[in-house]
Design a protein around this motif. Structure first.
Motif, PDB file in Angstrom:
ATOM      1  N   GLU A  13       0.803  -1.221   0.000  1.00  0.00           N
ATOM      2  CA  GLU A  13       0.000   0.000   0.000  1.00  0.00           C
ATOM      3  C   GLU A  13       0.838   1.273   0.000  1.00  0.00           C
ATOM      4  O   GLU A  13       0.427   2.307   0.541  1.00  0.00           O
ATOM      5  N   ALA A  14       1.990   1.222  -0.622  1.00  0.00           N
ATOM      6  CA  ALA A  14       2.832   2.408  -0.758  1.00  0.00           C
ATOM      7  C   ALA A  14       2.297   3.279  -1.897  1.00  0.00           C
ATOM      8  O   ALA A  14       1.673   2.778  -2.830  1.00  0.00           O
ATOM      9  N   ASP A  15       2.547   4.564  -1.809  1.00  0.00           N
ATOM     10  CA  ASP A  15       2.122   5.477  -2.865  1.00  0.00           C
ATOM     11  C   ASP A  15       2.796   5.174  -4.197  1.00  0.00           C
ATOM     12  O   ASP A  15       2.236   5.429  -5.256  1.00  0.00           O
ATOM     13  N   LEU A  16       4.011   4.628  -4.139  1.00  0.00           N
ATOM     14  CA  LEU A  16       4.794   4.384  -5.348  1.00  0.00           C
ATOM     15  C   LEU A  16       5.454   3.014  -5.290  1.00  0.00           C
ATOM     16  O   LEU A  16       6.087   2.669  -4.299  1.00  0.00           O
ATOM     17  N   VAL A  17       5.298   2.243  -6.363  1.00  0.00           N
ATOM     18  CA  VAL A  17       6.087   1.033  -6.579  1.00  0.00           C
ATOM     19  C   VAL A  17       7.009   1.366  -7.743  1.00  0.00           C
ATOM     20  O   VAL A  17       6.564   1.730  -8.829  1.00  0.00           O
ATOM     21  N   LEU A  18       8.309   1.262  -7.506  1.00  0.00           N
ATOM     22  CA  LEU A  18       9.320   1.589  -8.496  1.00  0.00           C
ATOM     23  C   LEU A  18      10.023   0.296  -8.906  1.00  0.00           C
ATOM     24  O   LEU A  18      10.635  -0.360  -8.068  1.00  0.00           O
ATOM     25  N   VAL A  19       9.908  -0.073 -10.176  1.00  0.00           N
ATOM     26  CA  VAL A  19      10.472  -1.325 -10.674  1.00  0.00           C
ATOM     27  C   VAL A  19      11.721  -1.002 -11.482  1.00  0.00           C
ATOM     28  O   VAL A  19      11.651  -0.349 -12.528  1.00  0.00           O
ATOM     29  N   HIS A  20      12.874  -1.466 -10.993  1.00  0.00           N
ATOM     30  CA  HIS A  20      14.157  -1.242 -11.665  1.00  0.00           C
ATOM     31  C   HIS A  20      14.464  -2.420 -12.580  1.00  0.00           C
ATOM     32  O   HIS A  20      14.551  -3.563 -12.130  1.00  0.00           O
ATOM     33  N   LEU A  21      14.656  -2.119 -13.864  1.00  0.00           N
ATOM     34  CA  LEU A  21      14.936  -3.162 -14.865  1.00  0.00           C
ATOM     35  C   LEU A  21      16.334  -3.035 -15.464  1.00  0.00           C
ATOM     36  O   LEU A  21      16.628  -3.701 -16.455  1.00  0.00           O
ATOM     37  N   ASP A  22      17.204  -2.214 -14.902  1.00  0.00           N
ATOM     38  CA  ASP A  22      18.523  -1.997 -15.497  1.00  0.00           C
ATOM     39  C   ASP A  22      19.416  -3.234 -15.486  1.00  0.00           C
ATOM     40  O   ASP A  22      20.394  -3.275 -16.218  1.00  0.00           O
ATOM     41  N   GLU A  23      19.087  -4.228 -14.666  1.00  0.00           N
ATOM     42  CA  GLU A  23      19.899  -5.441 -14.633  1.00  0.00           C
ATOM     43  C   GLU A  23      19.182  -6.628 -15.273  1.00  0.00           C
ATOM     44  O   GLU A  23      19.590  -7.767 -15.112  1.00  0.00           O
ATOM     45  N   VAL A  24      18.109  -6.346 -16.011  1.00  0.00           N
ATOM     46  CA  VAL A  24      17.384  -7.392 -16.727  1.00  0.00           C
ATOM     47  C   VAL A  24      18.073  -7.612 -18.066  1.00  0.00           C
ATOM     48  O   VAL A  24      18.255  -6.677 -18.846  1.00  0.00           O
ATOM     49  N   THR A  25      18.461  -8.853 -18.335  1.00  0.00           N
ATOM     50  CA  THR A  25      19.176  -9.171 -19.571  1.00  0.00           C
ATOM     51  C   THR A  25      18.254  -9.647 -20.682  1.00  0.00           C
ATOM     52  O   THR A  25      18.612  -9.612 -21.851  1.00  0.00           O
ATOM     53  N   PHE A  26      17.044 -10.090 -20.324  1.00  0.00           N
ATOM     54  CA  PHE A  26      16.060 -10.536 -21.312  1.00  0.00           C
ATOM     55  C   PHE A  26      14.681 -10.389 -20.703  1.00  0.00           C
ATOM     56  O   PHE A  26      14.482 -10.656 -19.525  1.00  0.00           O
ATOM     57  N   MET A  27      13.722  -9.971 -21.517  1.00  0.00           N
ATOM     58  CA  MET A  27      12.350  -9.856 -21.047  1.00  0.00           C
ATOM     59  C   MET A  27      11.428 -10.229 -22.200  1.00  0.00           C
ATOM     60  O   MET A  27      11.592  -9.729 -23.314  1.00  0.00           O
ATOM     61  N   ASP A  28      10.454 -11.109 -21.934  1.00  0.00           N
ATOM     62  CA  ASP A  28       9.511 -11.487 -22.978  1.00  0.00           C
ATOM     63  C   ASP A  28       8.117 -10.957 -22.666  1.00  0.00           C
ATOM     64  O   ASP A  28       7.901 -10.251 -21.678  1.00  0.00           O
ATOM     65  N   SER A  29       7.153 -11.303 -23.510  1.00  0.00           N
ATOM     66  CA  SER A  29       5.796 -10.778 -23.365  1.00  0.00           C
ATOM     67  C   SER A  29       5.114 -11.266 -22.092  1.00  0.00           C
ATOM     68  O   SER A  29       4.257 -10.574 -21.544  1.00  0.00           O
ATOM     69  N   THR A  30       5.501 -12.432 -21.593  1.00  0.00           N
ATOM     70  CA  THR A  30       4.930 -12.928 -20.338  1.00  0.00           C
ATOM     71  C   THR A  30       5.294 -11.984 -19.199  1.00  0.00           C
ATOM     72  O   THR A  30       4.437 -11.605 -18.385  1.00  0.00           O
TER      73      THR A  30
END
Length: 130
Positions: free
Chosen positions: A61-78
């Motif tokens: 229930e935080a005002d902001l959820v911040l998702v860091h993707l700078d260390e993601v090497t691959f991401m698909d549609s799922t």
């Protein structure tokens, strides 16, 4: 197999989740924000664990959820679907979910799908060329 480890620092609670195939997600609670830092590959094999982590972030229930993707090497549609689901859950509560990413691979997918126009995407740490 996934494992979760939680510890509390002076200013924040940190929970780490080892996702399949060596990926990892850290959830950090600090003040009115929750930060989720994801590392490794986000795909069909890691999506359910990522979903659990993002659901836990939204449930804080935080005002902001911040998702860091700078260390993601691959991401698909799922993984994109999981990210959109968390965004919908957070915004349905009148709160924000934002993405931090400078890595070309996830950014390209966000742009190709048009999600960079839906999600607030901020530049992250500069990424060294691969």
């Amino acid at each position: 197999m996934t494992t979760r480890e939680t510890h509390v620092t002076d200013h924040a609670a940190v929970s780490s989740l080892d996702l399949p195939d060596g990926a990892q997600a850290d959830l950090r609670l600090a003040g009115e924000a929750v930060t989720v830092t994801v590392r490794g590959e986000l795909d069909l094999h890691t999506a359910s664990c990522l979903r659990q982590t993002l659901e836990a972030a939204v449930c804080e229930e935080a005002d902001l959820v911040l998702v860091h993707l700078d260390e993601v090497t691959f991401m698909d549609s799922t993984a994109l679907g999981v990210l959109v689901g968390a965004w919908k859950a957070q915004t349905a509560r009148g709160r924000r979910l934002e993405v931090v990413c400078s890595r070309p691979e996830p950014l390209k997918l966000l742009r190709l799908t048009g999600l960079d126009g839906v999600l607030d995407v901020h530049p992250g740490a500069p990424v060294a060329p691969s």
